[in-house]
Write a protein that holds these residues in place. Structure first.
Motif, short mmCIF file in Angstrom:
data_model
loop_
_atom_site.label_atom_id
_atom_site.label_comp_id
_atom_site.label_asym_id
_atom_site.label_seq_id
_atom_site.Cartn_x
_atom_site.Cartn_y
_atom_site.Cartn_z
N LEU A 58 15.73 7.16 7.38
CA LEU A 58 15.64 8.38 6.57
C LEU A 58 14.27 9.02 6.75
N GLY A 59 13.22 8.21 6.77
CA GLY A 59 11.88 8.73 6.97
C GLY A 59 11.74 9.47 8.29
N VAL A 60 12.31 8.90 9.36
CA VAL A 60 12.29 9.56 10.66
C VAL A 60 13.02 10.90 10.59
N TYR A 61 14.18 10.90 9.92
CA TYR A 61 14.97 12.13 9.80
C TYR A 61 14.21 13.21 9.03
N LEU A 62 13.52 12.81 7.97
CA LEU A 62 12.78 13.77 7.14
C LEU A 62 11.39 14.07 7.68
N ASP A 63 10.97 13.32 8.71
CA ASP A 63 9.61 13.42 9.24
C ASP A 63 8.59 13.11 8.14
N ARG A 64 8.88 12.04 7.39
CA ARG A 64 7.99 11.59 6.32
C ARG A 64 7.71 10.11 6.48
N GLU A 65 6.47 9.72 6.23
CA GLU A 65 6.13 8.30 6.21
C GLU A 65 6.82 7.65 5.00
N ILE A 66 7.33 6.45 5.17
CA ILE A 66 8.02 5.73 4.10
C ILE A 66 7.15 4.56 3.63
N GLU A 67 7.01 4.45 2.32
CA GLU A 67 6.31 3.32 1.72
C GLU A 67 7.28 2.59 0.78
N ILE A 68 7.56 1.32 1.08
CA ILE A 68 8.45 0.53 0.23
C ILE A 68 7.65 -0.02 -0.95
N VAL A 69 8.12 0.25 -2.16
CA VAL A 69 7.45 -0.22 -3.38
C VAL A 69 8.34 -1.26 -4.05
N GLU A 70 7.92 -2.51 -4.04
CA GLU A 70 8.70 -3.58 -4.66
C GLU A 70 8.73 -3.38 -6.18
N THR A 71 9.93 -3.36 -6.74
CA THR A 71 10.11 -3.04 -8.15
C THR A 71 11.25 -3.86 -8.72
N ASP A 72 11.07 -4.45 -9.90
CA ASP A 72 12.17 -5.17 -10.55
C ASP A 72 13.35 -4.22 -10.75
N TYR A 73 14.55 -4.75 -10.59
CA TYR A 73 15.73 -3.89 -10.62
C TYR A 73 15.83 -3.08 -11.91
N SER A 74 15.57 -3.73 -13.04
CA SER A 74 15.69 -3.04 -14.33
C SER A 74 14.62 -1.98 -14.53
N SER A 75 13.57 -2.00 -13.70
CA SER A 75 12.48 -1.03 -13.81
C SER A 75 12.59 0.10 -12.81
#
Length: 261
Positions: A58-75
């Motif tokens: 998706l980042g490649v398609y949008l030409d945006r850098e992607i940052e994965i942010v680890e987050t508890d599911y309920s949060s």
């Protein structure tokens, strides 16, 4: 000469400053990295899995850098609302309750819910769940918990933070049922073959997984929907299946189930 050189340096600094302020920030994607093979970590502790690969595409398609942010599911949804993340790609099922607070893309998978049942439980099908004598263990904040609250309100519902703990409740006979996706149900039953059984009949009234974003971001939503449609036919999904989902596809085939990704 010195004056000209100084002016040139100032001009370069000004131009550099303008470029840095106009560059788009990384797109922060929230995930709970506890759901292999979709959201997990590699041997070096870095985000990995099918959802990570989808986010990167998706980042490649949008030409945006992607940052994965680890987050508890309920949060995840609160973090999205508060602006700590920009998107959720975390195997999240589209539900009317969630659609009240966030927007979803079109589904990028077909999602189903099935049941892990204690061996001696009277529960044989989804029709047996809405009963005061039935105890349902579910992971807090997941579609299983939401489904149980809406469609089995007469049952006793135990919301538990960790998936493994909820499964153990069923395996030990402290609960009748654990509701989750078919892949997890098959694997959990294999871990507890003597005390549990898998009921691989889809629960009604479920939708697919969607990419969540804040309400009102219609332009971004349109681009994401275009990406999903394209990714299903341009080889992106094929690459994800090949890298992360080959064994799971075989498990579905062996159990007579249609693969959902």
């Amino acid at each position: 000469m010195k004056k000209i050189l100084l002016l040139m340096i100032v001009a370069i600094l000004v131009l550099s400053g303008c470029q840095s302020t106009t560059k788009e920030e990384p797109l922060k994607v929230g995930m709970e990295l506890k759901y292999p093979p979709f959201e997990t970590k590699d041997e070096n502790g870095k985000p990995a899995g099918a959802s990570v690969m989808l986010a990167e595409a998706l980042g490649v398609y949008l030409d945006r850098e992607i940052e994965i942010v680890e987050t508890d599911y309920s949060s995840l949804i609160p973090s999205l609302e508060q602006g700590n993340i920009d998107l959720i790609i975390s195997s999240m099922t589209i539900t009317p309750e969630r659609e009240e607070v966030v927007d979803f893309s079109n589904p990028y998978t077909n999602s189903q819910l099935m049941m892990l049942v204690y061996k001696d439980s009277k529960v044989m099908s989804p029709a047996d769940l809405n009963d005061p004598d039935v105890i349902i263990a579910s992971k807090t904040g997941t579609i299983g918990a939401l489904w149980a609250a809406e469609y089995a309100p007469k049952a006793q519902i135990k919301n538990i933070d960790e998936e493994a703990s909820a499964v153990l409740e069923v395996a030990q006979g402290n609960a009748d049922v654990f509701i989750y996706d078919p892949l997890s149900i098959i694997r959990h039953q294999a871990n507890y073959p003597d005390t549990t059984r898998a009921v691989l009949e889809p629960l009604p009234n479920t939708k697919g997984w969607g990419i969540a974003m804040r309400k009102g971001e219609d332009e971004l939503k349109g681009k994401i929907n275009d990406f999903i449609e394209k990714a299903k036919t341009d080889g992106t999904y094929d690459k994800i299946r090949e890298k992360y989902l080959k064994e799971d596809m075989k498990e579905f085939e062996d159990n007579g189930l249609e693969f959902f990704f």
